[in-house]
Design a protein around this motif. Structure first.
Motif, mmCIF file in Angstrom:
data_model
loop_
_atom_site.group_PDB
_atom_site.id
_atom_site.type_symbol
_atom_site.label_atom_id
_atom_site.label_comp_id
_atom_site.label_asym_id
_atom_site.label_seq_id
_atom_site.Cartn_x
_atom_site.Cartn_y
_atom_site.Cartn_z
ATOM 1 N N VAL A 30 -8.767 -5.358 6.356
ATOM 2 C CA VAL A 30 -8.423 -3.936 6.391
ATOM 3 C C VAL A 30 -7.003 -3.697 6.889
ATOM 4 C CG1 VAL A 30 -10.807 -3.122 6.569
ATOM 5 C CG2 VAL A 30 -9.517 -3.597 8.650
ATOM 6 N N GLN A 31 -6.497 -4.557 7.757
ATOM 7 C CA GLN A 31 -5.133 -4.382 8.268
ATOM 8 C C GLN A 31 -4.103 -4.540 7.155
ATOM 9 O OE1 GLN A 31 -5.140 -7.189 11.532
ATOM 10 N NE2 GLN A 31 -5.444 -5.534 13.002
ATOM 11 N N ASN A 32 -4.282 -5.542 6.300
ATOM 12 C CA ASN A 32 -3.345 -5.722 5.189
ATOM 13 C C ASN A 32 -3.396 -4.545 4.220
ATOM 14 O OD1 ASN A 32 -2.092 -8.084 5.934
ATOM 15 N ND2 ASN A 32 -3.461 -9.400 4.759
ATOM 16 N N TYR A 33 -4.595 -4.070 3.912
ATOM 17 C CA TYR A 33 -4.705 -2.925 3.005
ATOM 18 C C TYR A 33 -4.067 -1.686 3.627
ATOM 19 C CZ TYR A 33 -6.473 0.379 -0.394
ATOM 20 O OH TYR A 33 -6.551 1.347 -1.364
ATOM 21 N N ASN A 34 -4.256 -1.512 4.918
ATOM 22 C CA ASN A 34 -3.669 -0.361 5.596
ATOM 23 C C ASN A 34 -2.140 -0.419 5.523
ATOM 24 O OD1 ASN A 34 -4.379 2.062 7.090
ATOM 25 N ND2 ASN A 34 -3.290 1.104 8.791
ATOM 26 N N GLU A 35 -1.572 -1.603 5.683
ATOM 27 C CA GLU A 35 -0.120 -1.762 5.557
ATOM 28 C C GLU A 35 0.342 -1.486 4.125
ATOM 29 O OE1 GLU A 35 2.156 -2.101 8.024
ATOM 30 O OE2 GLU A 35 0.389 -1.806 9.289
ATOM 31 N N LEU A 36 -0.457 -1.914 3.138
ATOM 32 C CA LEU A 36 -0.154 -1.620 1.737
ATOM 33 C C LEU A 36 -0.085 -0.109 1.519
ATOM 34 C CD1 LEU A 36 0.127 -2.428 -1.297
ATOM 35 C CD2 LEU A 36 -2.371 -2.303 -1.390
ATOM 36 N N CYS A 37 -1.027 0.627 2.079
ATOM 37 C CA CYS A 37 -1.025 2.089 1.948
ATOM 38 C C CYS A 37 0.252 2.687 2.518
ATOM 39 C CB CYS A 37 -2.236 2.692 2.654
ATOM 40 S SG CYS A 37 -3.808 2.317 1.862
ATOM 41 N N LYS A 38 0.684 2.186 3.661
ATOM 42 C CA LYS A 38 1.913 2.692 4.280
ATOM 43 C C LYS A 38 3.131 2.394 3.408
ATOM 44 C CE LYS A 38 0.201 2.014 8.988
ATOM 45 N NZ LYS A 38 0.418 1.212 10.209
ATOM 46 N N LEU A 39 3.211 1.173 2.871
ATOM 47 C CA LEU A 39 4.333 0.815 1.999
ATOM 48 C C LEU A 39 4.336 1.649 0.720
ATOM 49 C CD1 LEU A 39 4.284 -3.078 2.282
ATOM 50 C CD2 LEU A 39 6.044 -1.538 3.179
ATOM 51 N N ALA A 40 3.159 1.858 0.145
ATOM 52 C CA ALA A 40 3.047 2.593 -1.114
ATOM 53 C C ALA A 40 3.369 4.076 -0.956
ATOM 54 C CB ALA A 40 1.641 2.431 -1.687
ATOM 55 N N ASN A 41 3.388 4.553 0.270
ATOM 56 C CA ASN A 41 3.690 5.957 0.531
ATOM 57 C C ASN A 41 4.970 6.135 1.333
ATOM 58 O OD1 ASN A 41 1.288 7.778 -0.366
ATOM 59 N ND2 ASN A 41 0.400 5.879 0.394
ATOM 60 N N GLY A 42 5.702 5.052 1.532
ATOM 61 C CA GLY A 42 6.924 5.092 2.327
ATOM 62 C C GLY A 42 8.141 4.712 1.509
ATOM 63 N N GLU A 43 8.979 3.892 2.104
ATOM 64 C CA GLU A 43 10.255 3.561 1.475
ATOM 65 C C GLU A 43 10.119 2.777 0.171
ATOM 66 O OE1 GLU A 43 12.760 0.491 3.369
ATOM 67 O OE2 GLU A 43 11.143 0.299 4.838
ATOM 68 N N PHE A 44 8.983 2.135 -0.062
ATOM 69 C CA PHE A 44 8.790 1.366 -1.290
ATOM 70 C C PHE A 44 7.919 2.102 -2.309
ATOM 71 C CE2 PHE A 44 9.725 -1.792 1.989
ATOM 72 C CZ PHE A 44 10.862 -2.343 1.425
ATOM 73 N N ARG A 45 7.780 3.385 -2.124
ATOM 74 C CA ARG A 45 6.951 4.212 -3.000
ATOM 75 C C ARG A 45 7.317 4.049 -4.481
ATOM 76 N NH1 ARG A 45 5.346 10.271 -1.708
ATOM 77 N NH2 ARG A 45 4.130 10.640 -3.563
ATOM 78 N N HIS A 46 8.593 3.883 -4.751
ATOM 79 C CA HIS A 46 9.060 3.769 -6.140
ATOM 80 C C HIS A 46 8.527 2.520 -6.845
ATOM 81 C CE1 HIS A 46 11.909 1.368 -3.800
ATOM 82 N NE2 HIS A 46 12.165 0.706 -4.920
ATOM 83 N N LEU A 47 8.034 1.542 -6.101
ATOM 84 C CA LEU A 47 7.498 0.322 -6.703
ATOM 85 C C LEU A 47 6.052 0.476 -7.165
ATOM 86 C CD1 LEU A 47 8.906 -2.313 -4.197
ATOM 87 C CD2 LEU A 47 9.795 -1.721 -6.459
ATOM 88 N N PHE A 48 5.408 1.551 -6.734
ATOM 89 C CA PHE A 48 4.006 1.777 -7.064
ATOM 90 C C PHE A 48 3.895 2.884 -8.090
ATOM 91 C CE2 PHE A 48 4.167 -0.191 -2.976
ATOM 92 C CZ PHE A 48 3.109 -1.066 -2.971
ATOM 93 N N ILE A 49 3.032 2.679 -9.055
ATOM 94 C CA ILE A 49 2.863 3.680 -10.117
ATOM 95 C C ILE A 49 2.122 4.872 -9.572
ATOM 96 C CG2 ILE A 49 1.753 4.118 -12.335
ATOM 97 C CD1 ILE A 49 2.233 1.169 -12.978
#
Length: 106
Positions: free
Chosen positions: A87-106
């Motif tokens: 769950v910790q890795n998925y939680n970090e993925l959520c933060k990245l996908a909604n933060g500075e790396f948002r443009h990398l996620f569709i």
């Protein structure tokens, strides 16, 4: 891959940003009632998922659906993710996908 209606990666805290939009979340099942599943998000918040998944349920589920409130998702797709999940890795993925790396996620 169909990219016409992407689902945002969310945890409990991020869900409120996407009310009325398609989201995906992983929850730890706490209990299953008729027409809903109560779960714990990867950031330890309670989420209610409306709908009826096909049994048997595993401990962790990915849910794709529409965010109805800041703690409710109306499910369209249910996927069993097994009884062990990081769950910790998925939680970090959520933060990245909604933060500075948002443009990398569709």
């Amino acid at each position: 891959m169909d990219t016409s209606s992407p689902a945002a990666f969310v945890n409990g805290a991020l869900l409120r940003r996407y009310i009325g939009q398609k989201v995906r979340a992983v929850i730890q099942v706490i209990r299953s009632d008729v027409g809903s599943v109560i779960g714990k998000s990867t950031d330890d918040q309670q989420i209610v998922v409306k709908g009826s998944p096909q049994p048997p349920l595993t401990t962790y589920l990915e849910v794709i659906g529409i965010a109805e409130t800041d703690n409710t998702i109306r499910a369209e797709v249910w996927t069993n993710f097994g009884d062990s999940f990081d769950v910790q890795n998925y939680n970090e993925l959520c933060k990245l996908a909604n933060g500075e790396f948002r443009h990398l996620f569709i």
